[in-house]
Scaffold this motif. Structure first.
Motif: not given
Length: 336
Positions: A106-124
């Motif tokens: 709702d802020n005209e001067r500020l935005g929120w951005y989501k960055f998602t990094i995923s892999d099909t690797g060995i996992g944790i």
């Protein structure tokens, strides 16, 4: 492989970064940029590395506001760490995904951005997930064997995200993969009336032919080494890599005339930095000491940094993350 002294200096630099962030002394550069273009450039660089490692790389961005104001160097640092880890821990044939989206605001001067990094690797494993952002933490023996560096990468990323008022979370299952989610606030650049045009093509390597040219690359970061090498080899150039300024100086000054056509020099390196190396090369007795093109490559792109590079005897300055087109154009201006 890096020497023990190189590892030690990398560790010291990372600890200093941690200290600066925790004390609120991290320098954030506020510049105008087009987020969509930055994502395109970032993914273009990593596509080369994914191809080299036989990985599928999927990326997309859904953005309403692309013109932003913020620190692109720190943003890229977050992306670099998370995507390079995904690449490192995913076996050939696997998939790494980078996605970005703009969240409702709702802020005209500020935005929120989501960055998602995923892999099909060995996992944790679940136990390690609880300590993943702790400084110097090492997960299981299996993961530890894959890790190079100071052990502070994820801790630094977490601190940068916190410092900028964002959030970071991680989910993972062993043998199935890992997903990191980062949300960050970015101010809109309301002064930008028109969106910045995206590059018309990804690399532009077809427009440049450096076949027969030999380049000396001084770069201590293994991911940056691989990316730069792949970018340059697409033009036919031969690339010799060293890990610090001292190795660069010794290799060049001990080489025969004509062995190298240009030097690409990182600035922040262990043992001897880029400024010192350039000065040593210029003051040497090598037949090309005064004529070999030396091009600085650094994340520091302020006017003072460019001035320092030129004062040290360098011919040009390229900001990181590397824009392949800019690199090709700069090289073309100095080597025939």
């Amino acid at each position: 492989m890096k020497s023990s002294s190189s590892h030690l200096l990398t560790l010291i630099n990372d600890i200093l970064d941690m200290s600066r962030i925790e004390k609120g002394k991290l320098k954030l550069a506020r510049t105008s940029f087009n987020l969509s273009v930055e994502i395109d450039r970032f993914c273009s660089r990593y596509q080369l590395l994914m191809d080299k490692n036989s990985l599928n790389f999927l990326h997309n961005a859904e953005l309403l506001h692309c013109n932003c104001i913020g620190d692109t160097a720190q943003l890229q640092r977050i992306w670099d760490n998370l995507v390079s880890n995904a690449c490192k821990f995913t076996p050939p044939g696997g998939t790494v995904t980078f996605s970005a989206c703009e969240l409702p605001s709702d802020n005209e001067r500020l935005g929120w951005y989501k960055f998602t990094i995923s892999d099909t690797g060995i996992g944790i494993d679940s136990e390690s997930l609880q300590h993943l952002f702790d400084p110097f933490f090492r997960s299981s023996d299996v993961i530890s064997k894959h890790i190079e560096g100071s052990g502070l990468g994820l801790a630094i990323v977490k601190n940068i995200v916190d410092y900028k008022g964002g959030t970071i979370s991680v989910t993972s299952r062993q043998g199935e993969g890992t997903t990191f989610t980062v949300t960050l606030p970015l101010h809109f650049d309301t002064a930008a009336e028109h969106p910045v045009e995206k590059p018309t093509h990804t690399f532009g390597s077809a427009d440049f032919d450096f076949s027969g040219k030999s380049l000396l690359l001084a770069e201590d970061h293994p991911i940056n080494q691989k990316v730069a090498e792949l970018i340059l080899e697409k033009t036919g150039a031969a690339v010799t890599i060293v890990e610090n300024g001292l190795q660069c100086t010794e290799l060049f000054t001990g080489s025969a005339k004509g062995s190298f056509d240009a030097i690409l020099m990182d600035i922040q390196m262990p043992v001897m930095n880029g400024y010192e190396a350039a000065q040593a090369i210029r003051s040497s007795t090598h037949p090309q000491s005064a004529t070999i093109p030396i091009i600085a490559m650094t994340a520091n792109a302020f006017a003072e940094d460019i001035k320092n590079a030129l004062s040290a005897g360098m011919n040009a300055h390229i900001a990181k993350p590397i824009d392949p087109q800019k690199l090709y154009e700069t090289l073309a201006a100095y080597i025939k």
